[in-house]
Design a protein around this motif. Structure first.
Motif, PDB file in Angstrom:
ATOM      1  N   MET A  15       0.824  -1.206   0.000  1.00  0.00           N
ATOM      2  CA  MET A  15       0.000   0.000   0.000  1.00  0.00           C
ATOM      3  C   MET A  15       0.859   1.258   0.000  1.00  0.00           C
ATOM      4  O   MET A  15       0.533   2.240  -0.674  1.00  0.00           O
ATOM      5  CB  MET A  15      -0.959  -0.021   1.193  1.00  0.00           C
ATOM      6  CG  MET A  15      -2.014  -1.109   1.088  1.00  0.00           C
ATOM      7  SD  MET A  15      -3.267  -1.062   2.397  1.00  0.00           S
ATOM      8  CE  MET A  15      -2.358  -1.748   3.784  1.00  0.00           C
ATOM      9  N   SER A  19       0.973   4.434  -2.697  1.00  0.00           N
ATOM     10  CA  SER A  19       0.714   5.787  -2.215  1.00  0.00           C
ATOM     11  C   SER A  19       1.890   6.721  -2.479  1.00  0.00           C
ATOM     12  O   SER A  19       1.701   7.870  -2.871  1.00  0.00           O
ATOM     13  CB  SER A  19       0.400   5.757  -0.716  1.00  0.00           C
ATOM     14  OG  SER A  19       0.159   7.045  -0.230  1.00  0.00           O
ATOM     15  N   GLU A  29      -5.297   8.592   0.994  1.00  0.00           N
ATOM     16  CA  GLU A  29      -4.544   7.342   0.861  1.00  0.00           C
ATOM     17  C   GLU A  29      -4.104   6.830   2.230  1.00  0.00           C
ATOM     18  O   GLU A  29      -4.229   5.641   2.531  1.00  0.00           O
ATOM     19  CB  GLU A  29      -3.332   7.551  -0.053  1.00  0.00           C
ATOM     20  CG  GLU A  29      -3.705   7.772  -1.502  1.00  0.00           C
ATOM     21  CD  GLU A  29      -2.540   8.227  -2.356  1.00  0.00           C
ATOM     22  OE1 GLU A  29      -2.621   8.043  -3.580  1.00  0.00           O
ATOM     23  OE2 GLU A  29      -1.545   8.776  -1.817  1.00  0.00           O
ATOM     24  N   VAL A  94      -5.848   1.677  -2.449  1.00  0.00           N
ATOM     25  CA  VAL A  94      -5.089   2.881  -2.117  1.00  0.00           C
ATOM     26  C   VAL A  94      -4.984   3.795  -3.335  1.00  0.00           C
ATOM     27  O   VAL A  94      -5.144   5.018  -3.218  1.00  0.00           O
ATOM     28  CB  VAL A  94      -3.688   2.526  -1.562  1.00  0.00           C
ATOM     29  CG1 VAL A  94      -2.805   3.759  -1.443  1.00  0.00           C
ATOM     30  CG2 VAL A  94      -3.830   1.843  -0.208  1.00  0.00           C
TER      31      VAL A  94
END
Length: 137
Positions: A15, A19, A29, A94
């Motif tokens: 993730m 981001s 995010e 995300v």
């Protein structure tokens, strides 16, 4: 980087790389990462206070030469194959969090698809689900 990471931290790394890919980790995010960790069964028992330190460790690795490659290798080595689609779904979540997917995020998603050898049908289903979840009236 000799210290092993947990499966949950590997998912956080996925993730984070999405981001951070466009050099701007938006509040949406970051909130999505926090919400995902609190909500999904794969993070059951994971202390949410560890999210920020895990994200910082990922950021430190990304600063190294070939940092993105190192993170992708680390994640691929730690995650069991049964969680590859889960990792990709989290990455898509995300990327979609701020309702705008940048070219850099698309590149990371492609790298993840390749690293996890995800088939086109699985990828399409995950991406279509994210579109449906993030649609507004």
């Amino acid at each position: 980087m000799n210290e092993p990471i947990s499966v949950q931290e590997a998912l956080i790394y996925v993730m984070v790389i999405v981001s951070a890919s466009d050099n701007e980790m938006t509040d949406m995010e970051l909130a999505t990462i926090g919400d995902v960790v609190k909500m999904l069964p794969v993070f059951q028992g994971y202390d949410s206070a560890r999210i920020i330190p895990a994200a910082q460790r990922c950021g430190d690795i990304l600063q190294e030469d070939d940092g993105l490659k190192l993170v992708l290798e680390l994640v691929g080595d730690v995650l069991p194959a049964k969680l590859y689609d889960t990792a990709y779904a989290l990455a898509v979540e995300v990327a979609a969090a701020d309702l705008h997917v940048e070219q850099e995020e698309l590149r990371i998603l492609q790298l993840l698809r390749d690293r996890f050898s995800l088939d086109k049908l699985t990828v399409a289903a995950i991406e279509r689900g994210a579109i449906a979840r993030h649609r507004s009236v």
